[in-house]
Write a protein that holds these residues in place. Structure first.
Motif, PDB file in Angstrom:
ATOM      1  N   ALA A 138     -15.247  23.097 -48.181  1.00 56.18           N
ATOM      2  CA  ALA A 138     -15.178  23.753 -46.954  1.00 56.18           C
ATOM      3  C   ALA A 138     -16.199  23.128 -45.811  1.00 56.18           C
ATOM      4  O   ALA A 138     -17.120  22.626 -46.437  1.00 56.18           O
ATOM      5  N   GLY A 139     -15.920  23.117 -44.697  1.00 51.98           N
ATOM      6  CA  GLY A 139     -16.746  22.789 -43.699  1.00 51.98           C
ATOM      7  C   GLY A 139     -16.667  23.563 -42.324  1.00 51.98           C
ATOM      8  O   GLY A 139     -15.749  24.178 -42.254  1.00 51.98           O
ATOM      9  N   LYS A 142     -13.308  25.632 -42.078  1.00 52.90           N
ATOM     10  CA  LYS A 142     -11.936  24.951 -42.600  1.00 52.90           C
ATOM     11  C   LYS A 142     -12.142  24.421 -43.963  1.00 52.90           C
ATOM     12  O   LYS A 142     -13.041  23.949 -44.430  1.00 52.90           O
ATOM     13  N   THR A 143     -11.235  25.054 -44.633  1.00 50.60           N
ATOM     14  CA  THR A 143     -11.156  24.499 -46.248  1.00 50.60           C
ATOM     15  C   THR A 143     -10.214  23.340 -46.296  1.00 50.60           C
ATOM     16  O   THR A 143      -9.338  22.916 -45.545  1.00 50.60           O
ATOM     17  N   HIS A 175     -20.020  22.359 -50.180  1.00 55.97           N
ATOM     18  CA  HIS A 175     -19.484  22.701 -48.739  1.00 55.97           C
ATOM     19  C   HIS A 175     -20.328  22.108 -47.961  1.00 55.97           C
ATOM     20  O   HIS A 175     -21.575  21.552 -48.231  1.00 55.97           O
ATOM     21  N   SER A 176     -20.139  22.135 -46.407  1.00 54.62           N
ATOM     22  CA  SER A 176     -20.994  21.943 -45.447  1.00 54.62           C
ATOM     23  C   SER A 176     -20.818  23.204 -44.353  1.00 54.62           C
ATOM     24  O   SER A 176     -20.852  22.767 -43.088  1.00 54.62           O
ATOM     25  N   VAL A 177     -20.889  24.243 -45.020  1.00 55.43           N
ATOM     26  CA  VAL A 177     -21.039  25.427 -44.209  1.00 55.43           C
ATOM     27  C   VAL A 177     -22.424  25.764 -44.055  1.00 55.43           C
ATOM     28  O   VAL A 177     -22.984  25.736 -45.050  1.00 55.43           O
ATOM     29  N   ARG A 178     -22.984  26.460 -43.016  1.00 53.10           N
ATOM     30  CA  ARG A 178     -24.343  27.132 -42.869  1.00 53.10           C
ATOM     31  C   ARG A 178     -24.343  28.197 -43.514  1.00 53.10           C
ATOM     32  O   ARG A 178     -23.406  29.279 -43.413  1.00 53.10           O
ATOM     33  N   GLY A 236     -14.676  32.508 -51.749  1.00 54.48           N
ATOM     34  CA  GLY A 236     -13.316  32.972 -52.040  1.00 54.48           C
ATOM     35  C   GLY A 236     -12.700  31.952 -52.658  1.00 54.48           C
ATOM     36  O   GLY A 236     -11.812  32.338 -53.561  1.00 54.48           O
ATOM     37  N   VAL A 237     -12.986  30.599 -52.282  1.00 51.44           N
ATOM     38  CA  VAL A 237     -12.058  29.551 -52.709  1.00 51.44           C
ATOM     39  C   VAL A 237     -12.503  29.557 -54.373  1.00 51.44           C
ATOM     40  O   VAL A 237     -11.283  29.486 -55.245  1.00 51.44           O
TER      41      VAL A 237
END
Length: 214
Positions: A132-133, A139-140, A169-172, A183-184
């Motif tokens: 995700a990012g 967006k997954t 991931h690249s999510v903060r 959740g993934v």
């Protein structure tokens, strides 16, 4: 191919989105929790080992992977069953990962041939695992997620150890989007009845505040 007893897969169900009134049930009908090692790895559950960098989390996780892949009590207690284990290292290349496996086998006098068919090793060079990012609009990556499901199913993986979280991931990590990331992997654990372990490196917090999330 080697078989893993008790490795039946539990398929998740889509929520019905209706309220169901409580009904008394037979307690004896409740299935036991399916622990795989040391009341930490359990089928259908995402667990996390978190701590500051350089404290041995990755080394310990790789030893635990070999404990479950060989069903030998190298650390504390033996696993509940012999497991097919996928260990993904996001920090090192395969050469370094092989050095670490060789060192563990030498330390515990294990013939590496015992790991064949039971231990699966990947790094980002072999398997891209960023699922995700984004920031508030997370967006997954459905293609990556589908590959994870496919490979776990095809290889009958019992335990997936993913190290470290920041490379998945690249999510903060301070954002609500982290819920989507975890959740993934919970969906993977649910659908395939496997245990998913995530290794997380925290950063040092301000004086008197202890460790903080990255």
């Amino acid at each position: 191919a080697p078989t893993s007893p008790g490795a039946e897969k539990v398929k998740r169900h889509k929520p019905a989105n209706v309220l169901v009134p409580f009904k008394a049930f037979d307690v004896a009908s409740l299935p036991r929790r399916r622990w795989l090692l040391d009341q930490h790895y359990m089928r259908g559950v995402v667990s996390i080992t978190a701590g500051m960098g350089g404290r041995g989390k990755s080394s310990n996780s790789l030893v635990e992977a070999i404990v479950m892949a060989t069903a030998k009590p190298l650390l504390r207690e033996p696993p509940g069953e012999r497991c097919r284990v996928w260990y993904h290292c996001g920090d090192d290349n395969m050469e370094e990962l092989h050095r670490r496996v060789a060192a563990i086998c030498q330390r515990y006098n294990i013939d590496m041939a015992e790991l064949e068919g039971w231990l699966f090793l990947t790094t980002p060079r072999e398997f891209e695992l960023r699922v995700a990012g984004g920031s508030m609009d997370v967006k997954t990556d459905d293609a990556t997620i589908n590959r994870i499901h496919d490979q776990i199913e095809a290889n009958a993986i019992d335990v997936a150890i993913l190290d470290p979280l920041v490379k998945l991931h690249s999510v903060r990590e301070a954002d609500v989007g982290m819920d989507r990331v975890i959740g993934v992997f919970q969906a993977v654990a649910d659908e395939h009845g496997c245990s998913v372990e995530i290794v997380h490196h925290t950063r040092k917090g301000a004086a008197g505040q202890g460790d903080a999330m990255q």
